[in-house]
Write a protein that holds these residues in place. Structure first.
Motif, PDB file in Angstrom:
ATOM      1  N   PHE A 223      -5.333  25.260 -12.901  1.00 33.06           N
ATOM      2  CA  PHE A 223      -4.507  25.505 -11.807  1.00 33.06           C
ATOM      3  C   PHE A 223      -3.412  26.260 -11.678  1.00 33.06           C
ATOM      4  O   PHE A 223      -2.988  27.095 -10.994  1.00 33.06           O
ATOM      5  CB  PHE A 223      -4.296  23.888 -11.276  1.00 33.06           C
ATOM      6  CG  PHE A 223      -4.216  23.824  -9.607  1.00 33.06           C
ATOM      7  CD1 PHE A 223      -5.396  23.039  -8.971  1.00 33.06           C
ATOM      8  CD2 PHE A 223      -3.301  24.148  -8.827  1.00 33.06           C
ATOM      9  CE1 PHE A 223      -5.173  23.007  -7.534  1.00 33.06           C
ATOM     10  CE2 PHE A 223      -3.409  24.649  -7.528  1.00 33.06           C
ATOM     11  CZ  PHE A 223      -4.499  23.822  -6.704  1.00 33.06           C
TER      12      PHE A 223
ATOM     13  N   ASN B 163      -3.157  22.277  -2.405  1.00 41.58           N
ATOM     14  CA  ASN B 163      -4.125  21.251  -2.646  1.00 41.58           C
ATOM     15  C   ASN B 163      -3.226  20.232  -3.162  1.00 41.58           C
ATOM     16  O   ASN B 163      -2.278  19.904  -3.652  1.00 41.58           O
ATOM     17  CB  ASN B 163      -5.160  21.571  -3.477  1.00 41.58           C
ATOM     18  CG  ASN B 163      -5.589  20.336  -4.361  1.00 41.58           C
ATOM     19  OD1 ASN B 163      -5.538  19.539  -5.046  1.00 41.58           O
ATOM     20  ND2 ASN B 163      -6.829  20.196  -3.511  1.00 41.58           N
TER      21      ASN B 163
ATOM     22  N   CYS C 137      -4.451  16.276  -4.741  1.00 40.77           N
ATOM     23  CA  CYS C 137      -5.491  15.579  -5.443  1.00 40.77           C
ATOM     24  C   CYS C 137      -5.067  14.216  -5.743  1.00 40.77           C
ATOM     25  O   CYS C 137      -3.992  13.907  -6.435  1.00 40.77           O
ATOM     26  CB  CYS C 137      -5.614  16.441  -6.592  1.00 40.77           C
ATOM     27  SG  CYS C 137      -6.839  15.658  -7.824  1.00 40.77           S
TER      28      CYS C 137
ATOM     29  N   THR D  39      -7.290  18.632 -11.963  1.00 34.61           N
ATOM     30  CA  THR D  39      -6.877  20.000 -11.346  1.00 34.61           C
ATOM     31  C   THR D  39      -6.997  21.136 -12.473  1.00 34.61           C
ATOM     32  O   THR D  39      -6.991  22.199 -11.829  1.00 34.61           O
ATOM     33  CB  THR D  39      -5.507  19.807 -10.620  1.00 34.61           C
ATOM     34  OG1 THR D  39      -4.432  19.461 -11.588  1.00 34.61           O
ATOM     35  CG2 THR D  39      -5.512  18.585  -9.569  1.00 34.61           C
TER      36      THR D  39
ATOM     37  N   LEU E  99     -11.550  20.297  -4.846  1.00 35.55           N
ATOM     38  CA  LEU E  99      -9.983  20.699  -4.743  1.00 35.55           C
ATOM     39  C   LEU E  99      -9.995  21.271  -3.549  1.00 35.55           C
ATOM     40  O   LEU E  99      -9.553  22.741  -3.451  1.00 35.55           O
ATOM     41  CB  LEU E  99      -9.570  21.648  -5.921  1.00 35.55           C
ATOM     42  CG  LEU E  99      -9.459  20.835  -7.309  1.00 35.55           C
ATOM     43  CD1 LEU E  99      -9.300  21.746  -8.304  1.00 35.55           C
ATOM     44  CD2 LEU E  99      -8.415  19.741  -7.125  1.00 35.55           C
TER      45      LEU E  99
END
Length: 397
Positions: free
Chosen positions: A139, A324, A326, A343, A385
């Motif tokens: 990520f 994003n 999560c 992630t 995601l």
């Protein structure tokens, strides 16, 4: 035939394996390898697909890796082992004719030093071999670079300011624990900070610069400036950037524990003599801290990671925030791991999927932002995601 070999059986490796198995139409043959084969076998049991193969391998040993690659014949290796092992795995890929993907840049074991030069030096060899190497496909690094590339492609003529903001507002109900390998985590955040401004790198004290930043669905959290490897590649590949920074949240209890760990010498990465044995204090600390793989069951809350960008479009200044959020609970329900592993692991799988689909094939060593971001961004929404955009708002930073 999409033959993929996953090296690493920690939290991220577990997520990668789950997501690869979910995309069996692309990944037709799967192997998980680690220094400890039983960990790989446990992942296979958790997935419930006995067709997934497992193997024992020492990722520090090029010859062992080459032998395994020749035996299984993967088309791509997903490296989610330790960053110290990036170069041995890349070397083995070259010798065996295998494509390569990782989630974190190489760092030497005896020095907490983060830069891409060691891996970029492999570019010509991979190119001449006709092999693709994809660097930093987690990520951050990873999605953070793809977000930046997407913004540059669609919304900006020039990017001037880039702030990557990473918040973990989860609660694992432990007095002190790290969300990924403690050794790597503590080495990373105890180093001096660094950011890019007007063509130069500016060094700061460790976690010296901080400010509250408001995160979607979470609210304001104190955020600390630290150096993160994707800054190096992003300012190289987007030369209009005038300032690039990375921010991460830490709770006060975490920082208090971290300060004590440093003050008593437990964050040291050099060997000491203990009763006639050589030990590295931070490796001993890793052995007594909670295993990041075991945090997921009681983890509540969510992460929020994104890019806040300022630049010029059609002669006018504009701002853009893409991010994003999560849920730790949702990540655990799907894969048995917490959100930080999720992630990182999901983008690693998507990067390999991009390779097999033919969308990310380029001989040489490439950072993720050098590829077309659009098909990757589409897959983020499909694979768990989803991302959100905010235009022309106060970036705060």
């Amino acid at each position: 035939m999409g033959r993929v070999l996953i090296i690493g059986a920690g939290g991220v490796g577990t997520v990668v394996a789950h997501k690869v198995e979910q995309n069996a139409g692309v990944f037709t043959d799967i192997m998980i390898a680690s220094r400890t084969k039983s960990k790989c076998d446990d992942i296979v049991k958790s997935i419930g697909n006995p067709a997934i193969k497992t193997a024992q391998v020492d990722a520090d040993n090029v010859n062992e890796l080459v032998a395994l690659f020749h035996e299984f014949k993967p088309e791509i290796v997903i490296n989610v082992a330790l960053p110290y092992q990036d170069l041995t795995i890349m070397e083995a890929c070259l010798q065996a004719g295998v494509n390569y993907l990782d989630t974190a840049n190489y760092e030497p074991k005896d020095e907490a030093h983060f830069e891409y030069s060691w891996q970029w030096a492999y570019h010509d060899r991979f190119k001449e071999a006709g092999l693709t190497a994809i660097l930093g496909c987690g990520f951050d690094p990873g999605v953070s670079g793809i977000y930046t590339a997407y913004a540059a492609k669609h919304y900006f003529d020039e990017i001037h300011d880039l702030d990557i903001v990473d918040c973990n507002a989860g609660d694992h109900h432990k007095a002190f624990a790290t969300n990924f390998n403690p050794e790597i985590n503590i080495r990373e955040i105890t180093q001096k900070g660094r950011y890019y401004e007007n063509g130069k790198w500016v060094e700061t004290g460790s976690l010296e610069i901080h400010q509250p930043i408001t995160y979607p669905n979470i609210g304001p959290k104190e955020s600390y400036l630290l150096y993160h490897e994707e800054l190096e590649s992003l300012v190289k590949h987007f030369p209009t950037i005038k300032r690039a920074r990375f921010w991460m949240t830490f709770g006060q209890e975490y920082l208090t524990h971290l300060r004590v760990i440093q003050n008593i010498g437990m964050a040291r990465i050099d060997e000491i003599d203990y009763n006639g044995q050589k030990i590295v204090p931070i490796q001993f600390l890793k052995a007594v801290l909670p295993n990041p793989q075991d945090l997921g069951e009681n983890y509540t809350g969510e992460t929020s990671i994104g890019c806040r960008i300022r630049g010029i479009k059609d002669g006018k200044e504009r701002t853009y925030y893409v991010y994003n959020n999560c849920s730790h609970e949702a990540a655990y329900k799907e894969t048995g791991m917490q959100g930080v592993s999720y992630t990182t692991g999901v983008p690693a799988m998507i990067g390999a999927l991009m390779y097999f689909n033919g969308e990310w094939k380029r001989p040489g060593v490439n950072n993720v932002e050098e590829f077309d971001p659009d098909p990757f961004m589409e897959q983020l929404n499909k694979q768990g995601l989803p991302w959100h955009e905010v235009f022309d708002s106060d970036l705060e930073v």
